[in-house]
Design an enzyme around this catalytic site. Structure first.
Site, PDB file in Angstrom:
ATOM      1  N   ASP A  29      -3.192   5.015  -0.158  1.00 13.65           N
ATOM      2  CA  ASP A  29      -3.410   3.584   0.021  1.00 13.65           C
ATOM      3  C   ASP A  29      -3.994   3.307   1.399  1.00 13.65           C
ATOM      4  OD1 ASP A  29      -3.339   0.884  -0.544  1.00 13.65           O
ATOM      5  OD2 ASP A  29      -1.207   0.635  -0.119  1.00 13.65           O
ATOM      6  N   ASP A  75      -1.946  -3.321  -8.402  1.00 15.23           N
ATOM      7  CA  ASP A  75      -2.451  -4.670  -8.155  1.00 15.23           C
ATOM      8  C   ASP A  75      -3.458  -4.728  -7.021  1.00 15.23           C
ATOM      9  OD1 ASP A  75      -0.273  -4.048  -6.391  1.00 15.23           O
ATOM     10  OD2 ASP A  75      -0.100  -6.172  -5.879  1.00 15.23           O
ATOM     11  N   ASP A  78      -8.560  -1.224  -2.590  1.00 11.46           N
ATOM     12  CA  ASP A  78      -7.120  -1.299  -2.284  1.00 11.46           C
ATOM     13  C   ASP A  78      -6.412  -1.814  -3.535  1.00 11.46           C
ATOM     14  OD1 ASP A  78      -4.625  -1.623  -1.111  1.00 11.46           O
ATOM     15  OD2 ASP A  78      -5.191  -3.383   0.049  1.00 11.46           O
ATOM     16  N   HIS A 138      -9.021  -6.720   1.191  1.00  8.73           N
ATOM     17  CA  HIS A 138      -8.689  -8.134   0.986  1.00  8.73           C
ATOM     18  C   HIS A 138      -9.853  -9.044   1.370  1.00  8.73           C
ATOM     19  CE1 HIS A 138      -4.065  -7.271   1.453  1.00  8.73           C
ATOM     20  NE2 HIS A 138      -4.696  -6.352   0.725  1.00  8.73           N
ATOM     21  N   GLU A 164       2.511  -4.377  -5.192  1.00  6.47           N
ATOM     22  CA  GLU A 164       2.600  -3.938  -3.802  1.00  6.47           C
ATOM     23  C   GLU A 164       2.087  -5.008  -2.856  1.00  6.47           C
ATOM     24  OE1 GLU A 164       1.117  -1.918  -0.059  1.00  6.47           O
ATOM     25  OE2 GLU A 164       0.076  -3.187  -1.504  1.00  6.47           O
ATOM     26  N   GLU A 165       1.012  -5.685  -3.258  1.00  8.02           N
ATOM     27  CA  GLU A 165       0.396  -6.675  -2.374  1.00  8.02           C
ATOM     28  C   GLU A 165       1.296  -7.887  -2.144  1.00  8.02           C
ATOM     29  OE1 GLU A 165      -2.046  -6.044  -0.695  1.00  8.02           O
ATOM     30  OE2 GLU A 165      -3.369  -4.637  -1.733  1.00  8.02           O
ATOM     31  N   HIS A 221      -0.903   1.807  -6.019  1.00  4.69           N
ATOM     32  CA  HIS A 221      -0.446   0.569  -6.660  1.00  4.69           C
ATOM     33  C   HIS A 221      -1.504  -0.051  -7.577  1.00  4.69           C
ATOM     34  CE1 HIS A 221      -2.497  -2.182  -3.718  1.00  4.69           C
ATOM     35  NE2 HIS A 221      -2.143  -1.293  -2.807  1.00  4.69           N
TER      36      HIS A 221
END
Length: 424
Positions: free
Chosen positions: A209, A93, A152, A391, A186-187, A91
């Site tokens: 991922d 983002d 990520d 994150h 995705e997030e 992904h």
């Protein structure tokens, strides 16, 4: 397959990842939930255009649709036309939970077990992070203490792009049809909302991922969102005795009923939880957003029943109050779909072994685009990328683990050919 030029791919992976990490593509959960703009941020659209140009420069077809899904379909080698098609996805983002603006990657070569000083008073102490302690001798990439890193999932994107580099440099490498997809948002949980399924449908599919090598993931949470609205009775606080029902206190009492042992901070492995993600209100009305997570259908149902019962009890306790709940399914445990079509996991497990590792199956305490794809009829397990502490300002990436992921993907392509009875 032996990689005579493995050092080349290693250095290329570092350069790619650093370049991608420095490219802003943070998504916005608020904008995505409003549903007015897709993708939720212009940075994702720009990043999609960058990747599309790089894929074309490597000699492969690519298109980016109006929703910023980047898709490349690479024809099978001559004689391999009947092999199952394989999709690799990552992904675009990065999470909006921590700043992703102005990412400045730092590279620590040949890590020797010391505490890493990232900047801004942020440190990575191996005593606090066993995975870091286990990465002795590896090259570690971090951010600079004031942002997340973006491994990520820019590590996943870098690995897939390096696979295309490998195919470009090895035109005689036999393979079936390969599909590549880089997806937005995705997030935010909206990554597959507008996916062009007709262009990516395959027999075999993998998201890149995941985290630590050699972990592979074939099951995840069942996920629901609960919107809980509390309506109280407002009156001047000086005249409130036996009249006021404060919805803020009501919401607090509702949250206090959730068992402490079923919160994210007290659970691990296969334990589910309730996660209060956002709350906003006043005396008369308060709205709470709760995320419900459980690995079983029965577990998620029990959580919904518990919240419904709690609301009923509180309304009886506080006459004049009203509590309404709305449950929205977000994604399902992918395991029930993968169990029906085990080929993808068979190839993945063998691919990890051929890369020199013993695969470790670990549940995803979250979800991936693969969760949604599996529901849509494309069973999609998740492959490690070497990223850790996602994150977070303490996010870090192991280059060596990223290289092992790259090797695993190459082996998956090779095993697919072998299973088709084609001489490689």
């Amino acid at each position: 397959m032996e990689f005579e030029d493995l050092d080349f791919y290693r250095e290329n992976l570092i350069k790619r990842f650093v370049r991608y990490a420095e490219t802003p593509s943070q998504s916005s959960t608020k904008t995505a939930d409003e549903g007015k703009t897709f993708p939720s941020t212009p940075g994702q659209r720009k990043f999609a255009e960058v990747l599309s140009s790089e894929i074309k420069a490597l000699g492969f077809p690519c298109e980016t649709d109006e929703n910023s899904y980047v898709i490349s379909v690479i024809e099978s080698s001559p004689g391999c036309e009947k092999l199952p098609s394989v999709l690799f996805s990552a992904h675009l983002d990065t999470s909006d939970e921590v700043s992703g603006t102005g990412v400045k990657p730092r590279i620590f070569e040949n890590y020797q077990g010391e505490t890493l000083e990232l900047g801004e008073g942020i440190c990575l102490n191996p005593g606090d992070y066993p995975d870091l302690k286990d990465s002795f001798g590896e090259t570690i990439i971090t951010a600079s203490g004031d942002t997340l890193l973006g491994a990520d999932d820019k590590a996943g994107i870098a690995i897939i792009m390096e696979i295309l580099e490998f195919l470009n440099r090895n035109p005689d490498f036999k393979h079936g049809e390969i599909k590549i997809m880089f997806s937005p948002d995705e997030e935010t949980g909206h990554g597959m909302d507008k996916v062009p399924l007709d262009k990516i449908r395959t027999t075999l599919a993998y998201t890149l991922d995941g985290g630590k090598a050699p972990e592979v993931e074939c099951e995840c949470f069942n996920a629901y969102k609960a919107e809980v609205a509390f309506k109280g009775v407002s009156i001047h606080p000086g005249e409130a005795k036996d009249k006021m029902v404060n919805s803020v206190f009501l919401a607090g009492e509702f949250l206090s009923r959730i068992p402490r042992k079923e919160r994210p901070e007290t659970t691990e492995k296969y334990q589910g939880f309730y996660y209060p993600g956002e709350i906003c209100g006043s005396t008369e009305e308060t709205v709470l957003t709760l995320l419900l997570r459980d690995f079983t259908d029965s577990g998620i149902q029990k959580k919904q029943e518990f919240l419904t019962k709690t609301a009923s009890l509180l309304m009886k306790k506080h006459p004049g109050s009203q509590i309404t709940l709305e449950f929205t399914r977000q994604y399902s445990n992918m395991k029930k779909f993968l169990d029906k079509t085990p080929l993808a996991m068979e190839l993945l497990m063998e691919g990890v072994k051929r890369a020199g590792l013993n695969p470790v199956i670990k549940p995803i305490r979250g979800g991936t685009d693969g969760s949604r794809l599996s529901e849509m009829g494309i069973p999609t397990p998740n492959i490690f990328t070497g990223g850790h502490n996602f994150h977070s300002k303490k996010e870090w990436l192991s280059v060596e683990q990223m290289v092992l992921s790259f090797r695993t993907v190459v082996e998956i392509l090779r095993i697919n050919v072998e299973k088709g009875g084609i001489n490689v």
